[in-house]
Enzyme design. Structure first.
Site, PDB file in Angstrom:
ATOM      1  N   ARG A 172     -20.899  22.666  27.945  1.00 51.93           N
ATOM      2  CA  ARG A 172     -19.523  23.542  29.035  1.00 51.93           C
ATOM      3  C   ARG A 172     -19.660  25.172  28.711  1.00 51.93           C
ATOM      4  O   ARG A 172     -18.430  24.973  27.806  1.00 51.93           O
ATOM      5  CB  ARG A 172     -19.178  22.834  28.476  1.00 51.93           C
ATOM      6  CG  ARG A 172     -17.704  23.187  29.714  1.00 51.93           C
ATOM      7  CD  ARG A 172     -16.895  21.746  30.408  1.00 51.93           C
ATOM      8  NE  ARG A 172     -16.075  21.189  29.114  1.00 51.93           N
ATOM      9  CZ  ARG A 172     -14.981  20.058  28.958  1.00 51.93           C
ATOM     10  NH1 ARG A 172     -15.176  20.442  30.572  1.00 51.93           N
ATOM     11  NH2 ARG A 172     -14.796  20.324  28.722  1.00 51.93           N
ATOM     12  N   ASP A 456      -7.921  17.636  24.390  1.00 52.89           N
ATOM     13  CA  ASP A 456      -8.650  18.406  24.387  1.00 52.89           C
ATOM     14  C   ASP A 456      -7.378  19.422  25.934  1.00 52.89           C
ATOM     15  O   ASP A 456      -6.218  19.135  25.481  1.00 52.89           O
ATOM     16  CB  ASP A 456      -9.826  19.003  25.444  1.00 52.89           C
ATOM     17  CG  ASP A 456     -10.058  18.663  26.466  1.00 52.89           C
ATOM     18  OD1 ASP A 456      -9.211  18.118  27.762  1.00 52.89           O
ATOM     19  OD2 ASP A 456     -11.306  17.756  26.923  1.00 52.89           O
TER      20      ASP A 456
END
Length: 542
Positions: A172, A456
């Protein structure tokens, strides 16, 4: 492969003696030439699409609504098209583990028993230059089987299992909005997405093909099918540049913005030769709702983040539409994150949390998802059991077309269908979690264990967005207190004092606590709502 011209890219803002030890292995002349060509060709279009985001946000502020696009109705109505068939390494995705690309995580994720590892240069990785370069090094070392790690605190050693037991890597890159200040062309930073994608693809495309796999990607923060079209153009160019077959790259798009939820079919269509699926996230999706509908009044005010589960009516509309869309077009539907971190020292609390994880994964498997995410290796067997019970020996359940699902444009933004209200404790929790996450991020950590959950950057985004929204709406909590800037400052100051008392002056001063406190208040209380917390945070990152 094309013969590269000398790269004009400049490596800037890296102090003498501070460059990552193996930077030169990654920033070769040929790799930099490729990234420079990506930048020349595609950054102008990236800039146009970022401006388009702002224009669309202004339109939502004016209308307080969204709808499926009339200009692409023909794509949705055409039942004949499908995405390309999944390559063998991406056909079974029943459990995917997510995490940053540090050396220990690289080994643990590959060894975890998950089918896929989302190797994250985005929300689970603070984009320090060290992290950017080391992540690329670690992935190459893993493919070359020259990676190991010894934990300095425990002395425990980590090494890779046999190749056939390792997870398939899906990288990602950073979102379109983030630049990489350390690589510049004529004083203009290269988009972080092109740096992460470009360096990984250039170094590993052929290496992965030799291993029987390929360069696979997760695309974050996508807001429209036009952004997916840009990625597709990049993929076509990149494959020609290194001389590999078109369709070798495969991409899964995270549907984590409210605008993308209205363009799922179009996103798959734009990427159809390279698409492998869509993913349903939660925190960034909720953050996007607040960001886009923050002028919409009381009916768009979200309750505490933990009260907005995937069973909320508007979230269920989104996830069921995603499954139906994916399976109609032959793509994988990947479910959301189980962020719980098992605690072996508290069996009772552990079992309660695991029961919630099982219920969530059972729901996803029962709804037709082909796989789901976990944040910790101990959750891999838990999630796998839930999907095994539904899939058996089948790699996926794309044959479940979910033609029973019917979702209207209004269903996706029916926020007031959720019977829950913001609470005072929810405000306190948002301040506490936001402060702790931002402090860790400023020290270079992107995936952080906070109060038993792996958090996150999306965590900080929803935390500060809810604070902003509640203050802006003048929410009155159940204890009679009104959400005001002064109340938020009071709670934040009390939290900072409590952290100092807990850590002691020396450890407190050694951290980035004051910076984190100040930044949280800025992005939570400024009248001018920052599009992304990570933009001002990046200016503070060493």
């Amino acid at each position: 492969m094309s013969t590269p011209a000398p790269s004009p890219l400049a490596i800037v803002d890296v102090a003498p003696g501070r460059a990552p030890a193996r930077q030169d292995e990654i920033l070769t002349e040929a790799a930099l030439a490729f990234v420079a060509e990506l930048h020349r060709r595609f950054t102008p279009r990236r800039d146009e699409l970022l401006a388009r985001r702002d224009a669309r946000r202004a339109e939502i502020a004016r209308t307080s609504t969204l709808d499926f696009l009339p200009e692409t109705a023909h794509i949705r109505a055409d039942d004949s098209w499908r995405v390309a068939p999944a390559p063998a390494p991406l056909d079974d995705r029943r459990v995917e583990i997510t995490g940053p690309t540090d050396r220990k995580m690289t080994i643990n994720a590959l060894n975890s028993g998950a089918k896929v590892w989302l190797a994250d240069f985005e929300d689970a990785s603070a984009p320090t230059w060290q992290n950017v370069i080391d992540g690329q090094v670690n992935l190459i070392d893993a493919y070359e089987r020259r990676i190991d790690f010894t934990d300095p605190s425990s002395g425990k050693s980590y090494a890779l299992k046999p190749a056939e037991e390792l997870a398939t890597v899906v990288v990602r890159p950073r979102g379109w909005h983030l630049d990489e200040r350390h690589l510049q062309l004529d004083g203009t930073p290269v988009p972080g997405a092109l740096v992460d994608f470009g360096l990984y693809f250039f170094h590993n495309a052929q290496r992965l093909l030799d291993l029987g796999k390929g360069p696979y990607f997760y695309l974050p923060k996508t807001e429209s099918h036009l952004e997916a079209r840009l990625w597709n153009e990049i993929f076509v160019f990149a494959q020609d540049y290194v001389g590999i077959a078109q369709g070798t790259i495969r991409a899964t798009v995270l549907i984590e913005t409210i605008t993308a939820a209205y363009e799922m079919e179009e996103i798959l269509y734009e990427l159809r030769d390279h698409a492998s699926g869509l993913n349903a996230g939660r925190w960034d999706y909720l953050f996007s709702i607040v960001k886009n509908f923050r002028d919409g009044g009381e009916k768009f005010v979200l309750p505490d983040r933990n009260a907005v589960t995937m069973t909320a009516p508007f979230m269920r509309a989104y996830t069921e539409l995603l499954v139906r869309t994916c399976h109609k077009r032959g793509a994988h539907a990947i479910g959301g994150m189980a962020a719980f971190i098992p605690n072996r020292r508290d069996p009772e609390a552990n079992e309660k949390a695991l029961a919630k994880v099982r219920a969530d994964k059972d729901r996803e498997a029962g709804d037709g998802f082909d796989g789901s995410w976990v944040a910790h290796p101990d959750l891999v067997p838990v999630a796998r059991a839930c999907f095994d019970a539904v899939l058996g020996d089948k790699p996926h359940q794309k044959d479940r077309l979910r033609e029973d699902v019917s979702v209207t444009a209004a269903d996706l933004i029916a926020i007031d269908s959720l019977d829950a209200r913001p609470t005072y404790q929810g405000l306190v929790d948002a301040v506490r979690v936001g402060t702790r996450y931002i402090e860790a991020w400023l020290r270079g950590l992107g995936a952080v264990a906070i109060f038993g959950l792996m958090e996150d950057a999306a965590t900080a985004e929803i935390s500060r967005s809810q604070i902003w929204q509640w203050v802006d709406a003048g929410v009155v909590f159940e204890n009679g207190e009104k959400a005001t800037a002064d109340l938020v400052r009071k709670i934040a100051d009390e939290e900072l004092a409590a952290i100092r008392a807990d850590l002691g002056d020396a450890a407190f001063t050694a951290g980035a606590w004051q910076q984190a406190h100040d930044l949280l208040l800025k992005v939570s209380l400024d009248t001018d709502y920052a599009a992304f917390l990570t933009l001002p945070a990046y200016e503070l990152l060493d």
